[in-house]
Design a protein around this motif. Structure first.
Motif, mmCIF file in Angstrom:
data_model
loop_
_atom_site.group_PDB
_atom_site.id
_atom_site.type_symbol
_atom_site.label_atom_id
_atom_site.label_comp_id
_atom_site.label_asym_id
_atom_site.label_seq_id
_atom_site.Cartn_x
_atom_site.Cartn_y
_atom_site.Cartn_z
ATOM 1 N N VAL A 148 0.555 4.401 -2.595
ATOM 2 C CA VAL A 148 0.208 5.741 -2.117
ATOM 3 C C VAL A 148 1.324 6.744 -2.432
ATOM 4 N N ALA A 149 2.567 6.335 -2.268
ATOM 5 C CA ALA A 149 3.700 7.238 -2.512
ATOM 6 C C ALA A 149 3.874 7.575 -3.988
ATOM 7 N N ASN A 150 3.260 6.799 -4.855
ATOM 8 C CA ASN A 150 3.443 6.985 -6.297
ATOM 9 C C ASN A 150 2.154 7.360 -7.025
ATOM 10 N N GLN A 151 1.224 8.015 -6.323
ATOM 11 C CA GLN A 151 -0.075 8.338 -6.904
ATOM 12 C C GLN A 151 0.025 9.084 -8.235
ATOM 13 N N ARG A 152 0.888 10.070 -8.316
ATOM 14 C CA ARG A 152 1.009 10.856 -9.549
ATOM 15 C C ARG A 152 1.479 9.969 -10.705
ATOM 16 N N ALA A 153 2.476 9.116 -10.455
ATOM 17 C CA ALA A 153 2.984 8.208 -11.496
ATOM 18 C C ALA A 153 1.948 7.144 -11.843
ATOM 19 N N VAL A 154 1.186 6.697 -10.858
ATOM 20 C CA VAL A 154 0.100 5.743 -11.112
ATOM 21 C C VAL A 154 -0.892 6.371 -12.081
ATOM 22 N N GLY A 155 -1.310 7.591 -11.795
ATOM 23 C CA GLY A 155 -2.267 8.282 -12.654
ATOM 24 C C GLY A 155 -1.740 8.482 -14.063
ATOM 25 N N ALA A 156 -0.484 8.881 -14.178
ATOM 26 C CA ALA A 156 0.107 9.109 -15.498
ATOM 27 C C ALA A 156 0.175 7.817 -16.299
ATOM 28 N N ALA A 157 0.620 6.736 -15.677
ATOM 29 C CA ALA A 157 0.714 5.446 -16.369
ATOM 30 C C ALA A 157 -0.680 4.941 -16.738
ATOM 31 N N TYR A 158 -1.634 5.125 -15.845
ATOM 32 C CA TYR A 158 -3.010 4.707 -16.120
ATOM 33 C C TYR A 158 -3.542 5.436 -17.359
ATOM 34 N N ARG A 159 -3.378 6.753 -17.389
ATOM 35 C CA ARG A 159 -3.898 7.544 -18.502
ATOM 36 C C ARG A 159 -3.205 7.214 -19.823
ATOM 37 N N LYS A 164 0.831 -1.210 0.000
ATOM 38 C CA LYS A 164 0.000 0.000 0.000
ATOM 39 C C LYS A 164 0.868 1.263 0.000
ATOM 40 N N ALA A 165 1.938 1.269 0.768
ATOM 41 C CA ALA A 165 2.789 2.459 0.873
ATOM 42 C C ALA A 165 3.385 2.834 -0.479
ATOM 43 N N THR A 166 3.820 1.852 -1.255
ATOM 44 C CA THR A 166 4.372 2.125 -2.580
ATOM 45 C C THR A 166 3.315 2.721 -3.491
#
Length: 131
Positions: free
Chosen positions: A86-97, A82-84
């Motif tokens: 949460v710490a990478n929300q911006r990169a998660v969003g960018a990769a998702y998009r 979970k920590a990884t």
């Protein structure tokens, strides 16, 4: 026939499971996809590349069924840290998009102790409704 097994062309065989099952009403059930490529090889041990690859795998299955990413109506995520995430929300969003654009289906996320493949950091299953 009540359903059809979906296996994208060129993918290593799914052994003991199906990557996708398409029902006669157009519902596509996509088994949990992890961050390995079509040859079942992890190209990264990092969360974001694995997450992106799992999403690409989902899209590949949808396309092999005759659909498009916007046909996905549900994603269920299983993450091991979970920590990884949460710490990478911006990169998660960018990769998702990069993979799904601005299409946001219903989603759930569960934090799990581990996944069957030891190197897997995320597994994502999906449902799509093909028209």
């Amino acid at each position: 026939m009540t359903h059809k097994t979906i296996q994208p062309e060129g993918w290593a065989p799914a052994l003991g499971y199906a990557n996708g099952m398409l029902t006669k009403d157009g519902t596509l059930h996509i088994g949990g996809q992890i961050g390995w490529n079509k040859d079942k090889v992890f190209e990264s041990k990092e969360f974001i590349p694995q997450m992106r690859q799992a999403l690409v795998n989902i899209v590949d299955i949808v396309v092999a069924s005759g659909g498009k990413p916007s046909d996905v109506v549900r994603l269920t995520w299983f993450v091991t840290d979970k920590a990884t995430y949460v710490a990478n929300q911006r990169a998660v969003g960018a990769a998702y998009r990069e993979v799904f654009g601005k299409h946001f289906p219903a989603m759930s996320m569960l934090v799990v102790a581990g996944l069957v493949e030891d190197d897997a950091l995320v597994e994502i299953e999906a449902t799509a409704q093909l028209h």
